[in-house]
Scaffold this motif. Structure first.
Motif, PDB file in Angstrom:
ATOM      1  N   HIS A  19       0.823  -1.203   0.000  1.00 24.42           N
ATOM      2  CA  HIS A  19       0.000   0.000   0.000  1.00 24.42           C
ATOM      3  C   HIS A  19       0.856   1.251   0.000  1.00 24.42           C
ATOM      4  O   HIS A  19       0.383   2.334  -0.230  1.00 24.42           O
ATOM      5  N   ASP A  20       2.124   1.088   0.264  1.00 25.74           N
ATOM      6  CA  ASP A  20       3.011   2.238   0.303  1.00 25.74           C
ATOM      7  C   ASP A  20       3.642   2.406  -1.074  1.00 25.74           C
ATOM      8  O   ASP A  20       4.775   2.024  -1.330  1.00 25.74           O
ATOM      9  N   MET A  21       2.875   3.008  -1.961  1.00 27.90           N
ATOM     10  CA  MET A  21       3.299   3.069  -3.350  1.00 27.90           C
ATOM     11  C   MET A  21       4.515   3.967  -3.564  1.00 27.90           C
ATOM     12  O   MET A  21       5.269   3.776  -4.513  1.00 27.90           O
ATOM     13  N   THR A  22       4.708   4.932  -2.672  1.00 28.02           N
ATOM     14  CA  THR A  22       5.858   5.816  -2.840  1.00 28.02           C
ATOM     15  C   THR A  22       7.143   5.030  -2.644  1.00 28.02           C
ATOM     16  O   THR A  22       8.081   5.119  -3.440  1.00 28.02           O
ATOM     17  N   ARG A  26       9.947   4.059  -5.405  1.00 31.12           N
ATOM     18  CA  ARG A  26      11.340   4.444  -5.230  1.00 31.12           C
ATOM     19  C   ARG A  26      12.277   3.248  -5.462  1.00 31.12           C
ATOM     20  O   ARG A  26      13.252   3.341  -6.202  1.00 31.12           O
ATOM     21  N   VAL A  27      11.926   2.129  -4.827  1.00 25.43           N
ATOM     22  CA  VAL A  27      12.762   0.936  -5.000  1.00 25.43           C
ATOM     23  C   VAL A  27      12.773   0.500  -6.462  1.00 25.43           C
ATOM     24  O   VAL A  27      13.819   0.192  -7.032  1.00 25.43           O
ATOM     25  N   HIS A  32      15.768  -0.067 -11.388  1.00 22.08           N
ATOM     26  CA  HIS A  32      15.915   0.164 -12.821  1.00 22.08           C
ATOM     27  C   HIS A  32      17.307   0.743 -13.112  1.00 22.08           C
ATOM     28  O   HIS A  32      18.029   0.270 -13.988  1.00 22.08           O
ATOM     29  N   ASP A  33      17.706   1.741 -12.328  1.00 24.72           N
ATOM     30  CA  ASP A  33      19.047   2.327 -12.473  1.00 24.72           C
ATOM     31  C   ASP A  33      20.131   1.298 -12.172  1.00 24.72           C
ATOM     32  O   ASP A  33      21.190   1.294 -12.801  1.00 24.72           O
ATOM     33  N   ALA A  34      19.849   0.455 -11.182  1.00 34.52           N
ATOM     34  CA  ALA A  34      20.839  -0.540 -10.771  1.00 34.52           C
ATOM     35  C   ALA A  34      21.144  -1.518 -11.904  1.00 34.52           C
ATOM     36  O   ALA A  34      22.295  -1.898 -12.132  1.00 34.52           O
ATOM     37  N   ILE A  78      13.846  -8.717  -4.994  1.00 37.86           N
ATOM     38  CA  ILE A  78      13.271  -9.632  -6.000  1.00 37.86           C
ATOM     39  C   ILE A  78      11.733  -9.477  -6.071  1.00 37.86           C
ATOM     40  O   ILE A  78      11.176  -9.410  -7.163  1.00 37.86           O
ATOM     41  N   PRO A  79      11.044  -9.364  -4.914  1.00 36.43           N
ATOM     42  CA  PRO A  79       9.591  -9.163  -5.005  1.00 36.43           C
ATOM     43  C   PRO A  79       9.205  -7.859  -5.725  1.00 36.43           C
ATOM     44  O   PRO A  79       8.229  -7.832  -6.472  1.00 36.43           O
ATOM     45  N   VAL A  80       9.979  -6.809  -5.507  1.00 35.45           N
ATOM     46  CA  VAL A  80       9.721  -5.544  -6.211  1.00 35.45           C
ATOM     47  C   VAL A  80       9.975  -5.725  -7.711  1.00 35.45           C
ATOM     48  O   VAL A  80       9.217  -5.245  -8.554  1.00 35.45           O
TER      49      VAL A  80
END
Ligand code: C2E
Ligand code: MG
Ligand code: MG
Ligand code: MG
Length: 288
Positions: A19-22, A26-27, A32-34, A78-80
């Motif tokens: 629920h914490d979409m922010t 961010r992750v 993506h950058d990583a 991994i879940p993200v």
């Protein structure tokens, strides 16, 4: 709360975070950058033949070296990656990198020193229409045979639906081997083994824990039953998370041919894993 608990658990992706979409965004954006910025690296954990003490293969395990937060373990991203779809490019990188590494090891230490690399695959990847082609391209570019690649999937991925079933069927026809990871923790283990082309069962660490002291009859019973199943079905068995000599001996007595765990080796950088390959057979295994 994540900040207070320290660096190692800075962003554990717990269900409430859905629920914490922010935080999630961010992750996902940093990940993506990583991927683009080379912040991911692979460690390799040897899989030993418990009878000969030789290294059968290695499991590739991804790590994120975050520029500010340091080492982020896979359970925290991994879940993200799965939820955002980033697991598709991330997983393709893991696959290519680990197959290239196997090719280098085999060139350096001889092709009979190490047979296979194990790569974890998320259900999201199995559902990607390009996955089979990605695997085929990596094998052809690296010159590996399909049997040199073992894809680790979980029981819950396998029962996801017809699309995943078809993908697994195609991979099996190619000759790629499939391992059921964390075996024994899922829902429908036994029927799965009939319905899918499984080659390897990896007994989950939770059954290995405490197996040696003789007090936990339940876990021992599962470990023993899985070993028998493997023998009847002519599969291969790997015991995960072996941390002591006593566990190793017990599992070998039960019929486990292969094993992985801190007792033999932790996940290691490629060069250190290569050094172990050159030093095999491992005396701690054969004299255990
Ligand atoms: P897994 O595939 O079941 O990998 C085994 C995990 O157990 C690894 O944790 C490994 O470091 C740890 N382990 C091995 N031996 C021992 C032991 O003796 N004691 C203890 N306490 N732990 C041991 P890690 O590296 O944190 O990875 C966790 C999970 O993250 C993996 O579980 C896998 O599901 C996932 N994962 C890792 N790399 C990838 C990847 O490239 N792609 C995907 N889709 N998932 C990955
Ligand atoms: Mg695995
Ligand atoms: Mg596992
Ligand atoms: Mg596991």
């Amino acid at each position: 709360a994540a900040k207070e608990s320290g660096k190692a658990s800075w962003v554990r992706f717990e269900p409430r975070m859905r629920h914490d979409m922010t935080e999630y965004a961010r992750v996902a954006s940093e990940l993506h950058d990583a991927i683009l910025g080379g912040q991911l690296r692979l460690l390799y954990q040897p899989v030993y033949d418990l009878v000969t003490g030789r290294m059968h293969g290695c499991e590739a395990l991804v790590q994120w070296q975050h520029p500010v937060r340091g080492f982020v373990p896979p359970i925290d991203f991994i879940p993200v990656a799965e939820r955002s779809g980033l697991i598709v490019p991330l997983g393709a990188w893991v696959l290519r990198e680990s197959c290239e590494q196997l090719t280098r090891w085999r060139a350096e230490h001889g092709a009979d020193t190490i047979e296979a690399v194990n790569v974890n695959v998320a259900v999201r990847q199995l559902k990607d229409p390009g996955f089979v082609d990605t695997v085929a391209a990596v094998l052809s570019d690296t010159g590996l045979r399909p049997r040199n690649l073992i894809l680790e999937v979980t029981e819950s991925s396998v029962v996801d639906g017809p699309q995943v079933a078809e993908t697994l069927g195609l991979l099996h026809e190619m000759g790629v081997r499939l391992a059921l990871d964390d075996f024994g923790t899922g829902q429908s283990s036994l029927s799965l083994l009939r319905a899918f082309p499984v080659d390897v069962l990896k007994l989950d660490k939770s059954f290995v824990d405490g197996i040696a002291d003789g007090t936990d009859r339940g876990r021992l019973a599962v470990a023993a039953a899985v070993a028998q199943l493997v023998e009847f079905l002519q599969l291969k068995s790997v015991a995960e998370g072996i941390e002591s000599r006593a566990q190793l001996e017990r599992l070998r007595d039960l019929g486990y041919r292969y094993g992985q765990g801190y007792f033999m080796a932790k996940p290691l950088p490629a060069a250190e894993c290569g050094a172990l390959m050159a030093a095999e057979p491992m005396a701690a295994v054969t004299h255990g």
